[in-house]
Design an enzyme around this catalytic site. Sequence first.
Site: not given
Length: 767
Positions: A724-726
């Site tokens: 979700n964030y990388l």
Amino acid sequence: MSGDHLHNDSQIEADFRLNDSHKHKDKHKDREHRHKEHKKDKDKDREKSKHSNSEHKDSEKKHKEKEKTKHKDGSSDKHKDKHKDRDKEKRKEEKIRAAGDAKIKKEKENGFSSPPRIKDEPEDDGYFAPPKEDIKPLKRPRDEDDADYKPKKIKTEDIKKEKKRKLEEEEDGKLKKPKNKDKDKKVAEPDNKKKKAKKEEEQKWKWWEEERYPEGIKWKFLEHKGPVFAPPYEPLPEGVKFYYDGKVMKLSPKAEEVATFFAKMLDHEYTTKEIFRKNFFKDWRKEMTNDEKNTITNLSKCDFTQMSQYFKAQSEARKQMSKEEKLKIKEENEKLLKEYGFCVMDNHRERIANFKIEPPGLFRGRGNHPKMGMLKRRIMPEDIIINCSKDAKVPSPPPGHKWKEVRHDNKVTWLVSWTENIQGSIKYIMLNPSSRIKGEKDWQKYETARRLKKCVDKIRNQYREDWKSKEMKVRQRAVALYFIDKLALRAGNEKEEGETADTVGCCSLRVEHINLHPELDGQEYVVEFDFPGKDSIRYYNKVPVEKRVFKNLQLFMENKQPEDDLFDRLNTGILNKHLQDLMEGLTAKVFRTYNASITLQQQLKELTAPDENVPAKILSYNRANRAVAILCNHQRAPPKTFEKSMMNLQSKIDAKKDQLADARKDLKSAKADAKVMKDAKTKKVVESKKKAVQRLEEQLMKLEVQATDREENKQIALGTSKLNYLDPRITVAWCKKWGVPIEKIYNKTQREKFAWAIDMTDEDYEF
């Protein structure tokens, strides 16, 4: 007349058998004699052969005339056949002598081909066949009588041998066929796999190579089959009883169904929580009849034991299913997936993420949710809103039911929606993460984070200036933005009391959630955070901050009670509006995404050593990922089987160390032998032992790396940040640069989700 014919036929057959027996007895003697006289009679035999050939031509003419006569008369002369049979042996001997060792080539030059030779087989009468290399094939030239006379026995033998040969060939063919089929299968299987892989590759929609739709348009055509509803409730068997106050009580179907939800969770800690029990009992009574309500007044007097045991037995029975039963269930699920698990979007078949509607049950919630234990009602077709294109076939509702509504909204991405009864929130059926819509959303998210990189320095300078603002609201906003940037905190949404669990974000921090330390552990201006974050996961951190931030926090906390808001003049709406003014599309989540991705990229550069092998590089990647997970507070409880799995892994490490020690001893011994012997064989042994030691060293290193990795990440959830964030392009570029297989970092599902990144990224990509 017919009697004479029968007599003649029997006489011919008797003569034939007699002659045939003489033939077998004299066969080998004739061959031996021919072999001895071969050289002497060579010229004579050739002359005879020529003479025989001329006779053969004459016999052919006579034969043709006889055949014409036969056809005219319409019958054959059997009396002549009788005389011919009597002279058979004499003619046979003459033919064999005439043939001699005449060459095939010469026979062809004389204008005819030899008739098929009779196969010579050794007899069981004590004679030995001459060596094959000394015997030349015999060719039987035709004399004047041979053209119109062929003994029945020879003809029969030829036919039988021909049939036997064909049968043997057919049998051989049948025996060989399975082998050929197996070979064909072995050859065909890889070809089929290649074709299938190629077909799948062709079927993959490379949407990232196509022109994007106008802003706001999500699709042009959408068709699907609708949702799959939970199966109807099946009443308990008669032998499974419910007891109230020690007495058996028969429940109505609705009340029994809700009771089973509690029984299934009887061993879970939820059923011991007061709020859970209270909410359950309240909703359960709503499903009871009046008589049941009057009788059942205390949950503590209810005995769900038999129900619980029944469901445990059911669960155990499912585990003990035969392969055939499991295969049948698997096939049924695959059939269901094939029918309902895909939709057609813009002429492409796309996978649906959650096509099954959640069955009724008891609400658990995240963390200490105030509504845990409440009844999640059964969703019916009348609760469902269908979304599809106008020109698509609308999915049919179950018989006797109808949809709540059918929409044709191509500005949203959901296929089905309904409102659940606990929170009153809207639930959706969406497409799989590997779909175009989800992929585009991810791509846009990371591109927005990359845009932040260009203006982040300007934003940071801005909020530093705002720390000195005369307006308290501006100062609070600036300090909150500093925390979001530095600590990757979530913004924190406003929540109604009693509706959700008490979780906290940046804007909803209270005075009780922080402690200020002018000096702590040798560091100045330390802020100690301690609050329940998302999913009620505790966020605990001690962070040194800049002096002006520390002073502002002291100011914000003046004259406030522990339960008061730290940022009393700030909410998420004000913060998000300010972020939009700083950069279009900027949110607190974009800051988290930016900081997570940039941290991964920096950590990979610092931790990756060029000379490391693949397992060591993977450990470096996981450590970089771990740094991001800590930044984003992605924690988890250690797995229940963690200690056991670590013990098993340690046992493997110890066993591998013993193997390595033995291999090193063997190598030392081999080297000693090589010094003494000094030959090529011992040198080869030394090389072999060296390779064995190297192989075991690599295996040991892999196990030790695995143990380190597990220990370091037992309480860290790497997957959340990875998914979700990388920015996946950072990972793909790193894999390509250092030769690490992408399969070692992303599993199959993740590779499908990030297909766009894998396809478009090279090793030089920079976030």
